[in-house]
Design a protein around this motif. Structure first.
Motif, PDB file in Angstrom:
ATOM      1  N   LEU A 159     -18.328 -31.970 -30.500  1.00  0.00           N
ATOM      2  CA  LEU A 159     -18.181 -31.580 -29.097  1.00  0.00           C
ATOM      3  C   LEU A 159     -16.809 -30.984 -28.814  1.00  0.00           C
ATOM      4  N   VAL A 160     -15.772 -31.654 -29.304  1.00  0.00           N
ATOM      5  CA  VAL A 160     -14.407 -31.151 -29.102  1.00  0.00           C
ATOM      6  C   VAL A 160     -14.235 -29.805 -29.798  1.00  0.00           C
ATOM      7  N   MET A 161     -14.791 -29.676 -30.975  1.00  0.00           N
ATOM      8  CA  MET A 161     -14.680 -28.424 -31.712  1.00  0.00           C
ATOM      9  C   MET A 161     -15.390 -27.283 -30.979  1.00  0.00           C
ATOM     10  N   ALA A 162     -16.568 -27.537 -30.445  1.00  0.00           N
ATOM     11  CA  ALA A 162     -17.309 -26.485 -29.739  1.00  0.00           C
ATOM     12  C   ALA A 162     -16.548 -26.001 -28.509  1.00  0.00           C
ATOM     13  N   VAL A 163     -16.036 -26.930 -27.726  1.00  0.00           N
ATOM     14  CA  VAL A 163     -15.324 -26.553 -26.506  1.00  0.00           C
ATOM     15  C   VAL A 163     -13.996 -25.884 -26.827  1.00  0.00           C
ATOM     16  N   SER A 164     -13.213 -26.495 -27.691  1.00  0.00           N
ATOM     17  CA  SER A 164     -11.880 -25.958 -27.963  1.00  0.00           C
ATOM     18  C   SER A 164     -11.947 -24.608 -28.679  1.00  0.00           C
ATOM     19  N   HIS A 165     -12.876 -24.428 -29.594  1.00  0.00           N
ATOM     20  CA  HIS A 165     -12.973 -23.156 -30.307  1.00  0.00           C
ATOM     21  C   HIS A 165     -13.484 -22.039 -29.396  1.00  0.00           C
ATOM     22  N   SER A 166     -14.313 -22.376 -28.418  1.00  0.00           N
ATOM     23  CA  SER A 166     -14.748 -21.370 -27.458  1.00  0.00           C
ATOM     24  C   SER A 166     -13.579 -20.908 -26.586  1.00  0.00           C
ATOM     25  N   VAL A 167     -12.782 -21.843 -26.138  1.00  0.00           N
ATOM     26  CA  VAL A 167     -11.622 -21.498 -25.314  1.00  0.00           C
ATOM     27  C   VAL A 167     -10.598 -20.716 -26.135  1.00  0.00           C
ATOM     28  N   ILE A 168     -10.363 -21.137 -27.358  1.00  0.00           N
ATOM     29  CA  ILE A 168      -9.399 -20.432 -28.217  1.00  0.00           C
ATOM     30  C   ILE A 168      -9.889 -19.021 -28.526  1.00  0.00           C
ATOM     31  N   THR A 169     -11.189 -18.851 -28.697  1.00  0.00           N
ATOM     32  CA  THR A 169     -11.737 -17.515 -28.932  1.00  0.00           C
ATOM     33  C   THR A 169     -11.454 -16.599 -27.746  1.00  0.00           C
ATOM     34  N   TYR A 170     -11.653 -17.102 -26.538  1.00  0.00           N
ATOM     35  CA  TYR A 170     -11.352 -16.299 -25.351  1.00  0.00           C
ATOM     36  C   TYR A 170      -9.870 -15.954 -25.292  1.00  0.00           C
ATOM     37  N   LYS A 171      -9.015 -16.931 -25.552  1.00  0.00           N
ATOM     38  CA  LYS A 171      -7.570 -16.675 -25.505  1.00  0.00           C
ATOM     39  C   LYS A 171      -7.150 -15.668 -26.571  1.00  0.00           C
ATOM     40  N   LEU A 172      -7.718 -15.764 -27.760  1.00  0.00           N
ATOM     41  CA  LEU A 172      -7.406 -14.794 -28.805  1.00  0.00           C
ATOM     42  C   LEU A 172      -7.890 -13.394 -28.429  1.00  0.00           C
ATOM     43  N   LEU A 173      -9.057 -13.304 -27.828  1.00  0.00           N
ATOM     44  CA  LEU A 173      -9.566 -12.018 -27.393  1.00  0.00           C
ATOM     45  C   LEU A 173      -8.650 -11.401 -26.341  1.00  0.00           C
ATOM     46  N   GLU A 174      -8.175 -12.234 -25.464  1.00  0.00           N
ATOM     47  CA  GLU A 174      -7.319 -11.763 -24.374  1.00  0.00           C
ATOM     48  C   GLU A 174      -5.924 -11.381 -24.862  1.00  0.00           C
ATOM     49  N   LYS A 175      -5.334 -12.181 -25.741  1.00  0.00           N
ATOM     50  CA  LYS A 175      -3.935 -11.985 -26.147  1.00  0.00           C
ATOM     51  C   LYS A 175      -3.769 -11.130 -27.398  1.00  0.00           C
ATOM     52  N   LYS A 176      -4.607 -11.347 -28.418  1.00  0.00           N
ATOM     53  CA  LYS A 176      -4.410 -10.688 -29.717  1.00  0.00           C
ATOM     54  C   LYS A 176      -5.422  -9.596 -30.019  1.00  0.00           C
ATOM     55  N   GLY A 177      -6.539  -9.606 -29.334  1.00  0.00           N
ATOM     56  CA  GLY A 177      -7.515  -8.561 -29.561  1.00  0.00           C
ATOM     57  C   GLY A 177      -8.789  -9.060 -30.216  1.00  0.00           C
TER      58      GLY A 177
ATOM     59  N   ASP B  43     -10.281  -8.299 -33.128  1.00  0.00           N
ATOM     60  CA  ASP B  43     -10.316  -8.636 -34.556  1.00  0.00           C
ATOM     61  C   ASP B  43      -9.935 -10.088 -34.814  1.00  0.00           C
ATOM     62  N   PHE B  44      -8.912 -10.563 -34.148  1.00  0.00           N
ATOM     63  CA  PHE B  44      -8.512 -11.962 -34.319  1.00  0.00           C
ATOM     64  C   PHE B  44      -9.589 -12.904 -33.790  1.00  0.00           C
ATOM     65  N   ALA B  45     -10.187 -12.556 -32.662  1.00  0.00           N
ATOM     66  CA  ALA B  45     -11.220 -13.417 -32.078  1.00  0.00           C
ATOM     67  C   ALA B  45     -12.445 -13.500 -32.985  1.00  0.00           C
TER      68      ALA B  45
END
Length: 125
Positions: A75-93, A95-97
């Motif tokens: 559960l923690v992995m699903a939520v945290s990785h979804s949020v991190i994916t959004y942040k990576l898409l927003e900040k790094k682009g 390819d990183f996401a």
């Protein structure tokens, strides 16, 4: 807050490949949760949860509800990785996401193999 969450979901939905990849990751997490729901049984027996060759006993036992930490991990992995994916898409682009989601899929597959082996040993107790 509601507007920010809605806007972040819209940002993720604009990239179709990343959306499908993230949906596949979340589906894998859901399948692992269903597997764990059927595999974990309540019992009075203690299950093997730890092995070491350095102690006086090699197998360490604990109550059955220790196995519920596997559910919490997914559960923690699903939520945290979804949020991190959004942040990576927003900040790094993009390819990183995308790379991060593929690594997340790999991590859930490795975790599933580990859960399977631990539950197989726990069922012998």
């Amino acid at each position: 807050m509601k507007k920010q969450v809605f806007q972040s979901v819209q940002t993720l939905l604009k990239d179709r490949y990343l959306t499908w990849l993230l949906a596949g990751f979340l589906l894998l997490c859901l399948l692992v949760l269903v597997y764990l729901a059927f595999a974990i049984h309540a019992s009075e027996l203690q299950v093997v949860v730890h092995y070491t060759s350095f102690g006086t006993t090699n197998f360490y036992r604990d109550k059955w509800y220790y196995l519920l930490t596997f559910v919490a991990f997914v559960l923690v992995m699903a939520v945290s990785h979804s949020v991190i994916t959004y942040k990576l898409l927003e900040k790094k682009g993009r390819d990183f996401a995308v790379s991060f989601v593929w690594l997340s899929v790999l991590l859930i597959l490795i975790a599933t193999a580990l859960f399977y082996q631990v539950l197989k040993i726990a069922s012998l107790s």
